[in-house]
Design a protein around this motif. Structure first.
Motif, mmCIF file in Angstrom:
data_model
loop_
_atom_site.group_PDB
_atom_site.id
_atom_site.type_symbol
_atom_site.label_atom_id
_atom_site.label_comp_id
_atom_site.label_asym_id
_atom_site.label_seq_id
_atom_site.Cartn_x
_atom_site.Cartn_y
_atom_site.Cartn_z
ATOM 1 N N ARG A 141 0.827 -1.209 0.000
ATOM 2 C CA ARG A 141 0.000 0.000 0.000
ATOM 3 C C ARG A 141 0.862 1.261 0.000
ATOM 4 O O ARG A 141 0.582 2.224 -0.737
ATOM 5 C CB ARG A 141 -0.924 0.011 1.218
ATOM 6 N N ARG A 142 1.904 1.261 0.818
ATOM 7 C CA ARG A 142 2.784 2.430 0.881
ATOM 8 C C ARG A 142 3.497 2.673 -0.449
ATOM 9 O O ARG A 142 3.680 3.814 -0.873
ATOM 10 C CB ARG A 142 3.803 2.255 2.010
ATOM 11 N N ALA A 143 3.912 1.600 -1.112
ATOM 12 C CA ALA A 143 4.569 1.742 -2.418
ATOM 13 C C ALA A 143 3.604 2.339 -3.433
ATOM 14 O O ALA A 143 3.972 3.217 -4.224
ATOM 15 C CB ALA A 143 5.072 0.378 -2.891
ATOM 16 N N SER B 122 6.465 9.836 -6.729
ATOM 17 C CA SER B 122 7.809 9.479 -7.164
ATOM 18 C C SER B 122 7.759 8.602 -8.408
ATOM 19 O O SER B 122 6.733 7.969 -8.699
ATOM 20 C CB SER B 122 8.534 8.737 -6.039
ATOM 21 N N ALA B 123 8.878 8.571 -9.142
ATOM 22 C CA ALA B 123 8.949 7.771 -10.371
ATOM 23 C C ALA B 123 9.104 6.290 -10.087
ATOM 24 O O ALA B 123 8.916 5.454 -10.981
ATOM 25 C CB ALA B 123 10.103 8.250 -11.242
ATOM 26 N N SER B 124 9.446 5.928 -8.853
ATOM 27 C CA SER B 124 9.605 4.514 -8.510
ATOM 28 C C SER B 124 9.366 4.334 -7.015
ATOM 29 O O SER B 124 9.358 5.302 -6.246
ATOM 30 C CB SER B 124 10.998 4.002 -8.886
ATOM 31 N N ALA B 125 9.161 3.098 -6.626
ATOM 32 C CA ALA B 125 8.943 2.770 -5.213
ATOM 33 C C ALA B 125 9.421 1.351 -4.966
ATOM 34 O O ALA B 125 9.599 0.558 -5.900
ATOM 35 C CB ALA B 125 7.466 2.910 -4.845
ATOM 36 N N THR B 126 9.629 1.032 -3.681
ATOM 37 C CA THR B 126 10.138 -0.289 -3.301
ATOM 38 C C THR B 126 9.158 -0.986 -2.382
ATOM 39 O O THR B 126 8.655 -0.389 -1.431
ATOM 40 C CB THR B 126 11.497 -0.159 -2.588
ATOM 41 N N LEU C 27 11.886 -5.175 -3.697
ATOM 42 C CA LEU C 27 11.448 -5.208 -5.087
ATOM 43 C C LEU C 27 11.076 -3.803 -5.534
ATOM 44 O O LEU C 27 10.184 -3.188 -4.962
ATOM 45 C CB LEU C 27 10.239 -6.136 -5.238
ATOM 46 N N GLN C 28 11.781 -3.311 -6.556
ATOM 47 C CA GLN C 28 11.525 -1.949 -7.032
ATOM 48 C C GLN C 28 10.607 -1.989 -8.246
ATOM 49 O O GLN C 28 10.778 -2.806 -9.159
ATOM 50 C CB GLN C 28 12.822 -1.248 -7.397
ATOM 51 N N GLU D 278 5.471 0.921 -14.818
ATOM 52 C CA GLU D 278 5.093 -0.480 -14.622
ATOM 53 C C GLU D 278 3.782 -0.585 -13.839
ATOM 54 O O GLU D 278 2.907 -1.400 -14.166
ATOM 55 C CB GLU D 278 6.190 -1.230 -13.864
ATOM 56 N N PHE D 279 3.656 0.239 -12.817
ATOM 57 C CA PHE D 279 2.434 0.232 -12.012
ATOM 58 C C PHE D 279 1.236 0.661 -12.855
ATOM 59 O O PHE D 279 0.152 0.063 -12.778
ATOM 60 C CB PHE D 279 2.599 1.160 -10.815
ATOM 61 N N GLU D 280 1.426 1.683 -13.683
ATOM 62 C CA GLU D 280 0.330 2.151 -14.522
ATOM 63 C C GLU D 280 -0.120 1.079 -15.504
ATOM 64 O O GLU D 280 -1.307 0.952 -15.804
ATOM 65 C CB GLU D 280 0.754 3.422 -15.261
#
Length: 619
Positions: free
Chosen positions: A253-255, A262-266, A279-280, A285-287
């Motif tokens: 959820r936090r990612a 941000s452009a990325s999250a872990t 895992l980044q 990728e999320f979109e």
């Protein structure tokens, strides 16, 4: 803000609850800090016993140790009116009252112990009078009379919030896209000459929300682990502790939330038995992960606009985005293709702030009139036409002509309802402490509504109308099994009867049922084995309500850890999910319109189960 004459607004949401307050005579509306510096709190409730209930973060912490008694979304219990806990039928207003109590205690503390003069509560546009009544009963049980309670539908509240910044002319139309944690609701409203709004079209889905995105991201984590650390994936599926699983869900959820900034999250996968796996994932990728679900949201919004007769985006003054999930950048970008998008302030608190604005414009309490679902001016809500194709895909909701609804006092309810309500009030008295109503100056403890935990721990199960359920069961007991079998088979939808074979009557812990093979040529294409599917079919109101509640509050994983797929049926009284049962997939269903439930097993994959569901008339 500390004046003695003040108004409190509460937006009791499926996933989170928000609150705001204002003093009489002041135009300033402010949100209230509900948990750890946040202006929202989880709507979750944990019932350890009937006199020990915790809410919000405290409830979640309890569930990490023992999930029994955990109610992640009490709002979803409201439609069924009651549920089972520890062998007792409990009114759905009880966990709702616990959440309202926790909010009121925090708000009263900011006003020197003075209780609010008026309480404003929000509710979904689609709610029936009986559902709104549960919300009112929860508020009344805390000690406030109905003359001091105002209800406002969520899209109308949002419309009032936004129109405070930009005055609308009569006849102008706006749309509200409310994308929360567990649901998506879209409404089109028309401004009236008295500064109120008329809802002219509305659609919604209980299968699309921020938690849908969480589930998609969680599946992405599984795929990464399957390639890079299959031993850890196997551990998560079979051996991980509750605390480890909760920690992973929280990291997911936090990612997701970080990817809005941000452009990325872990995503951190931390356990006691393995080194932490990091895992980044990139925003792009999320979109891509959420694109299919977002497409459903866009289509639902277009359908609502079509229902309202809006063919061009120029016909819409604004498309207002509310709800926490509307913060996601790609959501905002996609909605720009639908209409002129407007976002203001914190989308999580727009509804509750707008509710106070609406109540300021329509200063009426809840009148003690006949409980017939009446509306101001004596007009009944119109029914929206469902003749267009889009209306067959999602639920078309009734028009509501004004902000305020009127209710009959609870004392006027039926004898059975009075008994259940009396139990609810007694339970709430236990929850908040005798003589310690939240409306008194001593507002109590900060985080939870709590008592002594001397009762039995038990899982929370939905309950139906016990009188009708017992009547049906008694009737079934009076019949021979052959008669029951014949009556059950007669109830199976006509679309499946040509494929029925070898139906057998049987009894289980869930009640009486028929088990049939579905062996037609058209059905076998869905089958994992190429042979018949298996239908388990129940006709019992209580069983149908239990199954509906289970699907609605879904937290089911298949044998291989694959999350269940909740289907958007387009009808608030039909429910379905698809679960990986090992070598095949199973479709579980509940139809409260026709009062039946059950399952069909043996599907080759999710797609086959979904195609079968769409053509079976079970939902």
């Amino acid at each position: 803000m500390s004046t003695s004459d003040w108004t409190l607004g509460i937006d009791f949401g499926t996933s989170n609850t928000a609150a705001a307050h204002e003093s009489t005579g002041e135009a300033l509306v402010e949100t209230i800090n509900l948990s750890n510096g946040n202006n929202t709190m989880p709507s979750s409730v944990y019932m350890e016993s009937l006199d020990a209930v915790e809410t919000g973060e405290s409830a979640i912490a309890k569930a990490e140790v023992d999930p029994k008694g955990f109610i992640p979304a009490p709002k979803r219990l409201i439609a069924q009116q009651s549920f089972h806990f520890g062998g007792v039928e409990v009114p759905s207003s009880v966990p709702v009252a616990a959440v309202l109590s926790a909010v009121v205690q925090k708000a009263v503390r900011e006003h020197g112990g003075n209780r609010p003069a008026q309480l404003v509560l929000t509710h979904p546009e689609a709610w029936s009078e009986s559902e709104i009544r549960v919300l009112l009963e929860a508020a009344q049980s805390l000690g406030l009379g109905t003359e001091h309670i105002t209800t406002v539908s969520e899209p109308q509240a949002a419309a009032h919030y936004y129109s405070a910044a930009r005055k609308l002319e009569p006849g102008e139309k706006i749309a509200v896209f409310d994308f929360g944690g567990g649901t998506l609701d879209v409404a089109v409203l028309e401004a009236q000459s008295d500064e109120s709004f008329k809802v002219i079209a509305a659609r919604g889905s209980n299968a699309i929300g921020g938690k849908t995105f969480d589930a998609l991201l969680r599946k992405w984590v599984d795929r990464q682990l399957e390639d890079n650390n299959p031993e850890l994936l196997e551990y998560l599926r079979k051996s991980a502790t509750l605390a480890e699983r909760f920690a992973l869900e929280d990291s997911v959820r936090r990612a997701k939330e970080l990817l809005s900034e941000s452009a990325s999250a872990t995503v951190n996968v931390a356990t006691d038995s393995f080194d932490t796996e990091r895992l980044q994932i990139s925003r792009s990728e999320f979109e891509a992960l959420i694109a299919p679900v977002l497409a459903q949201a866009v289509n639902l919004t277009r359908a609502a606009l079509s229902d309202a007769g809006i063919a061009e985006s120029d016909d819409l003054v604004a498309l207002y985005l509310t709800g926490g999930s509307s913060r996601i950048p790609v959501v905002q970008e996609e909605m720009k293709s639908v209409g002129p998008v407007v976002t203001l302030d914190d989308p999580k608190t727009v509804v509750v702030q707008g509710a106070l604005v609406a109540a300021r414009r329509v200063v009426r309490g809840v009148a003690a009139t006949d409980y017939q679902g009446s509306h101001p001016g004596g007009e009944q809500p119109e029914s929206l036409s469902s003749s267009n194709d889009a209306s067959q895909e999602t639920n078309v909701l009734p028009v509501v002509n004004d902000v305020q609804r009127e209710y009959k006092p609870v004392a006027e309810a039926s004898p059975k309802r009075r008994v259940v309500l009396a139990l609810g009030i007694l339970l709430v008295l236990l929850l908040v402490g005798l003589g310690g109503f939240v409306w008194s100056k001593n507002s109590g403890s900060e985080g939870a509504v709590q008592g002594h935990a001397d009762g039995e721990q038990a899982s929370v199960e939905p309950a139906g109308d016990r009188l009708e359920g017992d009547t049906l069961k008694q009737a079934n007991h009076a019949e021979e099994p052959g008669d029951v079998k014949a009556s059950y088979v007669a109830k199976i939808p006509a679309a499946l009867k040509g494929d029925l074979a070898d139906c057998k009557y049987h009894e289980s812990t869930s009640g009486k049922a028929v088990k049939c093979a579905l062996g037609g040529v058209g059905v076998k294409e869905f089958s994992e084995s190429g042979g018949p599917l298996e239908l388990d079919f129940f006709i019992d109101k209580l069983e149908a309500m239990k199954k509906a509640g289970s699907i609605r509050d879904d937290n089911v994983y298949g044998i291989n850890g694959e999350p269940a797929l909740i289907l958007d049926t387009g009808d608030p009284k039909t429910f379905a999910r698809i679960v990986n049962s090992g070598s095949a997939y199973t479709l579980e269903f509940s139809n409260l319109n026709e009062v039946f439930s059950g399952s069909v097993s043996g599907f080759v994959d999710r797609d086959a189960a979904q195609r079968f569901a769409d053509s079976s008339s079970l939902i």
